[in-house]
Design a protein around this motif. Sequence first.
Motif, PDB file in Angstrom:
ATOM      1  N   LEU A 149       0.875  -1.300   0.044  1.00 30.01           N
ATOM      2  CA  LEU A 149      -0.035   0.025   0.008  1.00 30.01           C
ATOM      3  C   LEU A 149       0.911   1.075  -0.035  1.00 30.01           C
ATOM      4  O   LEU A 149       0.647   2.400  -0.308  1.00 30.01           O
ATOM      5  CB  LEU A 149      -1.072   0.099   1.094  1.00 30.01           C
ATOM      6  CG  LEU A 149      -2.040   0.985   1.396  1.00 30.01           C
ATOM      7  CD1 LEU A 149      -2.986   0.949  -0.069  1.00 30.01           C
ATOM      8  CD2 LEU A 149      -2.629   0.925   2.630  1.00 30.01           C
ATOM      9  N   ALA A 150       2.103   1.156   0.427  1.00 31.06           N
ATOM     10  CA  ALA A 150       2.880   2.465   0.713  1.00 31.06           C
ATOM     11  C   ALA A 150       3.116   3.383  -0.702  1.00 31.06           C
ATOM     12  O   ALA A 150       3.020   4.234  -0.785  1.00 31.06           O
ATOM     13  CB  ALA A 150       4.187   1.927   1.040  1.00 31.06           C
ATOM     14  N   PRO A 151       3.330   2.495  -1.647  1.00 33.23           N
ATOM     15  CA  PRO A 151       3.615   3.488  -3.282  1.00 33.23           C
ATOM     16  C   PRO A 151       2.217   3.910  -3.499  1.00 33.23           C
ATOM     17  O   PRO A 151       2.260   5.112  -3.907  1.00 33.23           O
ATOM     18  CB  PRO A 151       4.097   2.187  -4.241  1.00 33.23           C
ATOM     19  CG  PRO A 151       4.622   1.089  -3.160  1.00 33.23           C
ATOM     20  CD  PRO A 151       3.862   1.226  -2.106  1.00 33.23           C
ATOM     21  N   LEU A 152       1.201   3.367  -3.170  1.00 31.26           N
ATOM     22  CA  LEU A 152       0.025   3.920  -3.798  1.00 31.26           C
ATOM     23  C   LEU A 152      -0.391   5.320  -2.548  1.00 31.26           C
ATOM     24  O   LEU A 152      -0.643   6.466  -3.337  1.00 31.26           O
ATOM     25  CB  LEU A 152      -1.146   2.857  -3.777  1.00 31.26           C
ATOM     26  CG  LEU A 152      -2.718   3.412  -3.971  1.00 31.26           C
ATOM     27  CD1 LEU A 152      -2.986   4.128  -5.327  1.00 31.26           C
ATOM     28  CD2 LEU A 152      -3.571   2.600  -3.700  1.00 31.26           C
ATOM     29  N   LEU A 153      -0.103   5.225  -1.340  1.00 32.58           N
ATOM     30  CA  LEU A 153      -0.343   6.210  -0.574  1.00 32.58           C
ATOM     31  C   LEU A 153       0.659   7.270  -0.965  1.00 32.58           C
ATOM     32  O   LEU A 153       0.066   8.439  -0.998  1.00 32.58           O
ATOM     33  CB  LEU A 153      -0.010   5.733   0.746  1.00 32.58           C
ATOM     34  CG  LEU A 153      -1.208   4.809   1.377  1.00 32.58           C
ATOM     35  CD1 LEU A 153      -0.616   4.322   2.909  1.00 32.58           C
ATOM     36  CD2 LEU A 153      -2.648   5.314   1.347  1.00 32.58           C
ATOM     37  N   ILE A 154       1.922   7.016  -1.067  1.00 24.79           N
ATOM     38  CA  ILE A 154       2.846   7.906  -1.367  1.00 24.79           C
ATOM     39  C   ILE A 154       2.530   8.829  -2.826  1.00 24.79           C
ATOM     40  O   ILE A 154       2.598  10.233  -2.859  1.00 24.79           O
ATOM     41  CB  ILE A 154       4.408   7.795  -1.515  1.00 24.79           C
ATOM     42  CG1 ILE A 154       4.676   7.026  -0.098  1.00 24.79           C
ATOM     43  CG2 ILE A 154       5.439   8.693  -1.839  1.00 24.79           C
ATOM     44  CD1 ILE A 154       6.051   6.315  -0.117  1.00 24.79           C
ATOM     45  N   PHE A 155       2.221   8.103  -3.965  1.00 20.83           N
ATOM     46  CA  PHE A 155       1.794   8.602  -5.210  1.00 20.83           C
ATOM     47  C   PHE A 155       0.634   9.630  -5.140  1.00 20.83           C
ATOM     48  O   PHE A 155       0.771  10.735  -5.544  1.00 20.83           O
ATOM     49  CB  PHE A 155       1.670   7.573  -5.960  1.00 20.83           C
ATOM     50  CG  PHE A 155       1.286   7.953  -7.428  1.00 20.83           C
ATOM     51  CD1 PHE A 155       2.183   8.604  -8.137  1.00 20.83           C
ATOM     52  CD2 PHE A 155      -0.252   8.150  -7.922  1.00 20.83           C
ATOM     53  CE1 PHE A 155       1.866   9.245  -9.612  1.00 20.83           C
ATOM     54  CE2 PHE A 155      -0.587   8.539  -9.024  1.00 20.83           C
ATOM     55  CZ  PHE A 155       0.553   9.099  -9.948  1.00 20.83           C
ATOM     56  N   THR A 156      -0.204   9.295  -4.507  1.00 23.95           N
ATOM     57  CA  THR A 156      -1.636   9.527  -4.260  1.00 23.95           C
ATOM     58  C   THR A 156      -1.408  11.124  -3.398  1.00 23.95           C
ATOM     59  O   THR A 156      -1.885  12.225  -3.780  1.00 23.95           O
ATOM     60  CB  THR A 156      -2.667   9.006  -3.713  1.00 23.95           C
ATOM     61  OG1 THR A 156      -2.776   7.860  -4.407  1.00 23.95           O
ATOM     62  CG2 THR A 156      -4.008   9.650  -3.622  1.00 23.95           C
TER      63      THR A 156
END
Length: 572
Positions: free
Chosen positions: A107-114
């Motif tokens: 979930l980390a990449p999605l949270l950071i990108f968003t």
Amino acid sequence: MQTLLNLLAGVALLVWGTHLVRQGILRLYGGSLRRVLRRSVGQRTTAFFAGLGVTGLIQSSTATALIVAAFAGQGLIGTAPALAVMLGADVGTALVTMVLSFDLSWLAPLLIFTGVVLFLSRQATSVGRFGRILIGLGLILFALNWISVAARPVVQAAGVKVIFASLTGDILLDMLVAALLTVLCYSSLAVVLVVATLAALNVIALPVALGLVLGANLGSGLLGMLSTLRSPPEARRVTLGNFLFKLIGCIVAIPALRYLEAPIDRLGLAAAHEVVLFHVGFNIALAAVFVGFTGPIARVAERLLPDRPAEDDPSKPRHLDPSALGTPTLAIACAAREALRIGDIVEQMLTGMMQVLKSGDRALAADIRRMDDTVDDLYTATKLYLTQISREALEVQEGRRWADIVSFTINMEQVGDIIERIVVDIEDKMIDKGRRFSEAGMTEICDLHTRLHTNLKLGLSVFLTGDLAGAQQLLAQKVLFRDLERVYADAHLARLAGLAQDSIETSSLHLDLTSDLRRINSHVCSIAYPTLEHAGVLARTRLKEVEPEPARPPQRNGRGKADIEPRKPRPA
């Protein structure tokens, strides 16, 4: 060396992520969370769940402790219900730790990108600030995975094994190390997650991990106490009582650890989940046992930290709580309360000025001059306090309130200076020379003073409530006061023309005094401007629009050329 730096960077990133989440939620929802806390302290049960819910969002029991301590320092809640909130806060941060202990690295990449997209595209809005929160959550999850990867080669080093071996078996040393790490990292959540990660990698045994968890809890209580060292005793009692909860819990848990290892092992969970489960169980047990003893612990804290004696120095600020600076909305509320205190002192000065004028009381005149020094000191303290509030962290409405407080304190400081100068003039031109106003002149000045006093009270109310009707009334009084001052000035000149002796002797003071009262009224009425401007009803200028004169056609001379300037008439 590079591997060790990677591990340290992962820990630092974890601490920074928790900081981003905590600050982001406080800035975005701080006002709402504080209202929830204030409305839920009537009963211990509701106070407990309010602390649990708020801390579940903030992800920091220390941040909740600062908010609750600030409320207690201002007399808004008592020590006992504040301690019930803190018990809920400890359970809340433990539950957050449990959620983050699961493998959510996907979930980390999605949270950071968003989060980055939202923050960069709408940085100055609430959506952009919510993006900061998502970035913080993504960094926490990313850092946990980074620590897990970076720690694998580190733990194989002989020196590292010796270091961790020194912790094994000494529960007090384990607790001390974890407590110090918690204070340095400013987050017990981060320390517990690191301990769980190390336990999952078999770097530390379960007994050591449990000792470190106890130390992290104790360090969290110590961190709250250190964060409120400069606060009043009423605020420090909250963090002291919370520390006593944790201290008593750790003292009871130390001999019980040897009996807990076997039941925890029989659960068959992963090592990281065993550590986190112990952390949650410890805080739930503390809450279950001590929620009924918040009253006695509060009384102990009150004995250890008694009320400080009343401040003899009125120039010392009473509401500028340094611990509230981390929550900008709360800090603005503190500054507003101190600004109102300045207004109250100015009102006392205005009342005393009239008494000096009527009675010639020199002692009261000296008191008024000292009050002006107090106003100057409080104005400086409030101004410096406001400069420490991060303007970037404020919503639009909060930024306006910040500017309103600055404008209000400036006006009050200038009013205090004018009153002081009036008192000095009364002493020099009237009391020292044994003069007095004529009966008609004194009546006029009393009328202006009464109107001014009423306007000042209305101005303080407008500053406090932002009432539009009051602001409009205040602005109307400004025009009325100015017209009345002109009428009274003309009446005074008429008395001079009639050779009235009292009017002649006090003419200079009379005209200066009525002019100064009008200036004070102008400063007081300026309090209404922000409210009127925010409502969109404030005119841009008081000047009437004048129709421009039509352009005159250029005159032409006999040669068909236009004259640059009009011809001058020939002399006869």
